[in-house]
Design a protein around this motif. Structure first.
Motif, PDB file in Angstrom:
ATOM      1  N   ARG A   5      -1.547   0.797  -6.866  1.00 11.42           N
ATOM      2  CA  ARG A   5      -0.422   0.315  -5.950  1.00 11.42           C
ATOM      3  C   ARG A   5       0.819   0.670  -6.201  1.00 11.42           C
ATOM      4  O   ARG A   5       1.829   0.903  -5.649  1.00 11.42           O
ATOM      5  CB  ARG A   5      -0.742  -1.230  -6.072  1.00 11.42           C
ATOM      6  N   VAL A   6       1.333   0.457  -7.540  1.00  8.59           N
ATOM      7  CA  VAL A   6       2.935   0.939  -7.949  1.00  8.59           C
ATOM      8  C   VAL A   6       2.882   2.456  -7.552  1.00  8.59           C
ATOM      9  O   VAL A   6       3.965   2.927  -7.125  1.00  8.59           O
ATOM     10  CB  VAL A   6       2.901   0.899  -9.505  1.00  8.59           C
ATOM     11  N   ILE A   7       2.011   3.324  -7.958  1.00  6.90           N
ATOM     12  CA  ILE A   7       2.016   4.963  -7.852  1.00  6.90           C
ATOM     13  C   ILE A   7       2.118   5.293  -6.454  1.00  6.90           C
ATOM     14  O   ILE A   7       3.004   5.912  -5.986  1.00  6.90           O
ATOM     15  CB  ILE A   7       0.885   5.691  -8.433  1.00  6.90           C
ATOM     16  N   PHE A   8       1.184   4.933  -5.573  1.00  5.61           N
ATOM     17  CA  PHE A   8       1.474   4.906  -4.055  1.00  5.61           C
ATOM     18  C   PHE A   8       2.632   4.165  -3.342  1.00  5.61           C
ATOM     19  O   PHE A   8       3.037   4.504  -2.426  1.00  5.61           O
ATOM     20  CB  PHE A   8       0.022   4.782  -3.673  1.00  5.61           C
ATOM     21  N   GLY A   9       2.784   2.968  -3.785  1.00  4.56           N
ATOM     22  CA  GLY A   9       4.204   2.405  -3.316  1.00  4.56           C
ATOM     23  C   GLY A   9       5.490   3.101  -3.480  1.00  4.56           C
ATOM     24  O   GLY A   9       6.338   2.871  -2.649  1.00  4.56           O
ATOM     25  N   ARG A  10       5.614   3.899  -4.480  1.00 10.79           N
ATOM     26  CA  ARG A  10       6.665   4.717  -4.945  1.00 10.79           C
ATOM     27  C   ARG A  10       6.396   6.097  -3.901  1.00 10.79           C
ATOM     28  O   ARG A  10       7.289   7.082  -4.022  1.00 10.79           O
ATOM     29  CB  ARG A  10       6.924   5.124  -6.229  1.00 10.79           C
ATOM     30  N   ALA A  11       5.312   6.657  -3.613  1.00 13.20           N
ATOM     31  CA  ALA A  11       4.914   7.781  -3.079  1.00 13.20           C
ATOM     32  C   ALA A  11       5.993   8.158  -1.749  1.00 13.20           C
ATOM     33  O   ALA A  11       6.152   7.202  -1.083  1.00 13.20           O
ATOM     34  CB  ALA A  11       3.302   8.117  -2.770  1.00 13.20           C
ATOM     35  N   GLY A  12       6.071   9.423  -1.538  1.00 15.14           N
ATOM     36  CA  GLY A  12       6.763   9.747  -0.252  1.00 15.14           C
ATOM     37  C   GLY A  12       5.771  10.349   0.692  1.00 15.14           C
ATOM     38  O   GLY A  12       4.611  10.313   0.373  1.00 15.14           O
ATOM     39  N   ASP A  13       6.350  11.041   1.764  1.00 15.44           N
ATOM     40  CA  ASP A  13       5.320  11.688   2.778  1.00 15.44           C
ATOM     41  C   ASP A  13       4.703  13.068   2.089  1.00 15.44           C
ATOM     42  O   ASP A  13       5.665  13.859   1.579  1.00 15.44           O
ATOM     43  CB  ASP A  13       6.178  11.918   4.158  1.00 15.44           C
ATOM     44  N   GLY A  14       3.652  13.260   2.593  1.00 16.08           N
ATOM     45  CA  GLY A  14       3.174  14.677   2.045  1.00 16.08           C
ATOM     46  C   GLY A  14       3.627  15.662   2.996  1.00 16.08           C
ATOM     47  O   GLY A  14       4.652  15.525   3.970  1.00 16.08           O
ATOM     48  N   ARG A  15       3.108  16.759   3.232  1.00 12.54           N
ATOM     49  CA  ARG A  15       3.542  17.991   3.943  1.00 12.54           C
ATOM     50  C   ARG A  15       3.232  17.737   5.256  1.00 12.54           C
ATOM     51  O   ARG A  15       3.817  18.286   6.282  1.00 12.54           O
ATOM     52  CB  ARG A  15       2.754  19.238   3.413  1.00 12.54           C
ATOM     53  N   ASP A  16       2.133  17.096   5.761  1.00 15.63           N
ATOM     54  CA  ASP A  16       1.744  16.782   6.933  1.00 15.63           C
ATOM     55  C   ASP A  16       2.635  15.541   7.747  1.00 15.63           C
ATOM     56  O   ASP A  16       2.443  15.284   8.847  1.00 15.63           O
ATOM     57  CB  ASP A  16       0.458  16.502   7.261  1.00 15.63           C
ATOM     58  N   ARG A  17       3.317  14.873   6.665  1.00 17.13           N
ATOM     59  CA  ARG A  17       4.448  13.848   7.070  1.00 17.13           C
ATOM     60  C   ARG A  17       3.365  12.497   7.800  1.00 17.13           C
ATOM     61  O   ARG A  17       4.113  11.745   8.294  1.00 17.13           O
ATOM     62  CB  ARG A  17       5.330  14.208   8.152  1.00 17.13           C
ATOM     63  N   LYS A  18       2.286  12.437   7.320  1.00 13.32           N
ATOM     64  CA  LYS A  18       1.371  11.476   7.834  1.00 13.32           C
ATOM     65  C   LYS A  18       0.710  10.491   6.691  1.00 13.32           C
ATOM     66  O   LYS A  18       0.601   9.442   6.786  1.00 13.32           O
ATOM     67  CB  LYS A  18       0.342  12.000   8.923  1.00 13.32           C
ATOM     68  N   HIS A  19       0.505  11.384   5.757  1.00 11.82           N
ATOM     69  CA  HIS A  19      -0.091  10.698   4.264  1.00 11.82           C
ATOM     70  C   HIS A  19       0.770  10.578   3.250  1.00 11.82           C
ATOM     71  O   HIS A  19       1.566  11.648   2.932  1.00 11.82           O
ATOM     72  CB  HIS A  19      -1.479  11.437   4.048  1.00 11.82           C
ATOM     73  N   LEU A  20       0.452   9.657   2.236  1.00 12.55           N
ATOM     74  CA  LEU A  20       1.568   9.800   0.994  1.00 12.55           C
ATOM     75  C   LEU A  20       1.087  10.716   0.081  1.00 12.55           C
ATOM     76  O   LEU A  20      -0.076  11.158   0.196  1.00 12.55           O
ATOM     77  CB  LEU A  20       1.026   8.107   0.466  1.00 12.55           C
ATOM     78  N   SER A  21       2.081  11.062  -0.587  1.00 11.06           N
ATOM     79  CA  SER A  21       1.984  12.210  -1.504  1.00 11.06           C
ATOM     80  C   SER A  21       2.492  11.729  -2.933  1.00 11.06           C
ATOM     81  O   SER A  21       3.774  11.204  -2.728  1.00 11.06           O
ATOM     82  CB  SER A  21       2.588  13.312  -1.084  1.00 11.06           C
ATOM     83  N   THR A  22       1.837  11.892  -3.900  1.00 10.15           N
ATOM     84  CA  THR A  22       2.668  11.708  -5.449  1.00 10.15           C
ATOM     85  C   THR A  22       1.874  12.854  -6.183  1.00 10.15           C
ATOM     86  O   THR A  22       0.830  13.130  -5.967  1.00 10.15           O
ATOM     87  CB  THR A  22       2.143  10.528  -5.728  1.00 10.15           C
ATOM     88  N   ARG A  23       2.603  13.292  -7.303  1.00 11.16           N
ATOM     89  CA  ARG A  23       2.141  14.215  -8.193  1.00 11.16           C
ATOM     90  C   ARG A  23       1.649  13.562  -9.663  1.00 11.16           C
ATOM     91  O   ARG A  23       1.905  14.282 -10.638  1.00 11.16           O
ATOM     92  CB  ARG A  23       3.345  15.202  -8.622  1.00 11.16           C
ATOM     93  N   SER A  24       1.648  12.176  -9.603  1.00  6.99           N
ATOM     94  CA  SER A  24       1.362  11.466 -10.849  1.00  6.99           C
ATOM     95  C   SER A  24      -0.013  11.849 -11.408  1.00  6.99           C
ATOM     96  O   SER A  24      -0.958  12.022 -10.592  1.00  6.99           O
ATOM     97  CB  SER A  24       1.385  10.000 -10.620  1.00  6.99           C
ATOM     98  N   LEU A  25      -0.203  11.895 -12.657  1.00  9.39           N
ATOM     99  CA  LEU A  25      -1.395  12.236 -13.131  1.00  9.39           C
ATOM    100  C   LEU A  25      -2.319  11.080 -13.142  1.00  9.39           C
ATOM    101  O   LEU A  25      -3.391  11.210 -13.464  1.00  9.39           O
ATOM    102  CB  LEU A  25      -1.122  12.624 -14.736  1.00  9.39           C
TER     103      LEU A  25
END
Length: 209
Positions: A5-25
């Motif tokens: 929840r913390v990781i995806f709560g801080r995530a930005g928009d992905g390349r499609d600008r529709k889905h969340l994106s994070t590079r967290s391991l």
């Protein structure tokens, strides 16, 4: 699910600008819009708990030698937007359930649907069916939009043994009620999967890195 929840709560928009994106391991495999995050986390929590209650571990596996193939988030192949390349987020590391020694990759994706949109100006679009007035030049085009329903994909994380299985929500939040049945189906199928023999022959299982 607190870390997710913390990781995806801080995530930005992905390349499609529709889905969340994070590079967290430490990110579990969720391809999801911000609006569906809580529903997806609730389903993932119930599913992972169902696996672990039956003695099967679920872990994020960085630097393990496991692969995570490119996946699609359609319930059926696209018609009007088939020419648009997929630009979905994928995790740094796969999420792996180990079922009686056999690893199975798990990915949760929000289904996309095709929607006709009208250009409203200033880079913004609205549904073509909207009654809002447009001041200036406008046009309509078909785009992809999150549908608010989930798909679970189980797959072989071991190259080159292809295998994939999908469960798709007919209506929102219906997959959560299937968690126990999904685990039971994968328990029965795991020993017969194309890559099962490789792991069951090795003491302790696990890939050769």
């Amino acid at each position: 699910m607190h870390i997710a929840r913390v990781i995806f709560g801080r995530a930005g928009d992905g390349r499609d600008r529709k889905h969340l994106s994070t590079r967290s391991l430490n990110a579990i495999d969720l391809t999801i819009s911000a609006e569906m995050l809580e529903s997806a986390l609730s389903f993932a929590n119930g599913l992972f708990n169902a696996f672990e209650a039956r003695g099967h571990t679920v872990r994020i596996e960085p630097r393990s030698g496991f692969i995570r193939p490119a996946l699609e988030n359609w319930s059926r192949p696209p018609d009007r937007t088939s020419h648009i390349p997929l630009a979905l987020w994928s995790p740094v590391a796969p999420t792996i359930a180990t079922i009686s020694g056999v690893p199975v990759g798990l990915a949760i994706l929000e289904i996309s649907k095709e929607v006709e949109m009208r250009y409203m100006g200033n880079g913004k679009f609205d549904r073509a069916s909207s009654t809002r007035l447009v001041d200036g030049i406008t046009w309509t085009e078909w785009q992809r939009a999150p549908a608010g329903r989930l798909k679970l994909v189980a797959y072989s994380p071991h190259h080159p043994a292809p295998w994939r299985r999908e469960w798709i929500e007919a209506r929102r939040n219906s997959l959560g009620r299937m968690a126990q049945a999904i685990v039971g189906e994968l328990e029965a199928e795991a020993p017969t999967l194309p890559h099962a023999g490789y792991f069951l022959r090795r003491p302790g299982g696990g890939p050769v890195v």
